[in-house]
Design a protein around this motif. Structure first.
Motif: not given
Length: 375
Positions: A240-254
């Protein structure tokens, strides 16, 4: 303090039998790897991998107000859905922070399925219940449903052994098929969804928890001739990182909003009101204060979450949210937030990543970091 007991997916015994290294993730005991992360990662890029992602949450929304509820809850436009279509979206707080990112499936006008991240199942379900003035019927079916991800260039070829007319354009990307009872490996209920988290073609397969072992075994047996390997969460993360996808708790949170995270494409301001709309309109009007960027290291090193991102002069300007050594590029790659300035965000710009006492040069790169087979 009492220890929290980790849940186990229906495939736990299969993972142990295959020699998987298990660890806690999102409240579940999950396989990190079977052989090696690189081996499993490259199998997905070149042939196929099979993931157990049964830790994910499945929440059904039903009733005559189901659409109104979903449309109010998410930033994307549920009116674009039709039977057999899915979309990716986020749901936000009134302040614009991301409660979670999720998939929304429309089964029919009064039936939607929301697939949420494992660590957020209880939080998300409580959020939905608290933001349901239209009285849609919400049902958390997470413990009853298993989810397997068959991903890679050979995924559809493998799946065709069981459903002969499957192809990358049938169902099309972000479309799905609800199988008639007994037509897919004798499952009472199964959904084959052309979605995934790897950047490769593939299927995500939903079935009853008590039928997951049969599906897993059958796919692995047939897939062996096609180079299919079981893959763990380690490879899922590097893919997912090679694809550039976000992971909740890392790139995304409140504390992050979808506009700074590069997800403005899932925020449809013209659809009408939704939770967080006013706050996100203000962000759009003023411009996000920071931006999520991709970085490729120009020297040998592995960036990790929390490492400082620096400008060319070595001054810290942001932090890495996710990083790894790309198995395909054999270079360090990272995602991270920096101030929203062209000299920090334009592709090709030179920045740095501080790894211990050393600052390694890096260049800004718009993800994906590698060429993907999923068009």
């Amino acid at each position: 303090m009492a220890e929290t007991t980790l849940k186990r997916t229906p495939l736990y015994d299969r993972h142990v039998a295959l020699g998987a290294r298990m660890m806690g993730f999102g409240g579940f005991e999950m396989p990190v790897q079977y052989t090696s992360i690189i081996d499993e990662h490259l199998a997905v890029r070149r042939a196929a991998g099979l993931f157990d992602v049964s830790h994910m949450g499945e929440i059904f929304v039903r009733g005559p107000r189901a659409f109104d509820f979903v449309q109010h809850l998410i930033t994307n436009d549920a009116a674009r859905l039709y039977d057999g279509r899915a979309l990716y979206t986020v749901m936000c707080t009134p302040e614009g922070g991301v409660v979670d990112d999720l998939l929304v499936y429309r089964f029919d006008a009064e039936t939607y399925l929301l697939v949420v991240n494992a660590a957020n199942i209880e939080k998300d379900f409580a959020w939905m219940q608290a933001n349901n003035p239209m009285g849609a019927h919400l049902e958390n079916r997470s413990d009853e449903i298993a989810l397997l991800a068959l991903q890679g260039p050979a995924a559809f070829e493998i799946a065709r052994h069981f459903v002969p007319d499957l192809a990358p354009n049938n169902p099309r990307y972000y479309h799905f098929r609800v199988m008639e009872p007994g037509t897919f490996l004798d499952c009472r209920w199964a959904v084959l969804s052309h979605t995934g988290y790897t950047g490769e073609p593939g299927l995500e397969i939903y079935c009853h928890a008590d039928e997951a072992v049969r599906v897993w075994d059958a796919l692995l047996e047939v897939g062996q001739a096609h180079g299919l390997k079981p893959a763990g969460l380690g490879a899922r993360d590097t893919l997912r990182l090679e694809a550039g996808y976000c992971l909740y708790g890392h790139e995304l949170d409140e504390s992050t909003n979808p506009l700074e995270a590069g997800l403005s494409w899932v925020v449809k301001f013209d659809k009408g009101d939704f939770i967080g709309r006013e706050a996100l309109l203000r962000v759009r009007e003023n411009g996000p204060a920071r931006r999520l960027i991709g970085l490729i290291l120009e020297e040998r090193g592995i960036p990790r979450a929390g490492y400082p991102i620096t400008d060319e002069g070595g001054t810290s300007i942001g932090k890495v949210t996710s990083g790894t050594l790309s198995p395909v590029l054999q270079q360090g790659i990272a995602l991270g937030y920096v101030p929203n300035r062209p000299d920090y965000t334009e592709p090709g710009r030179r920045l740095g990543v501080q790894i211990r006492s050393q600052i390694l040069p890096a260049r800004v790169h718009k993800p994906p970091f590698v060429e993907l087979h999923r068009k």
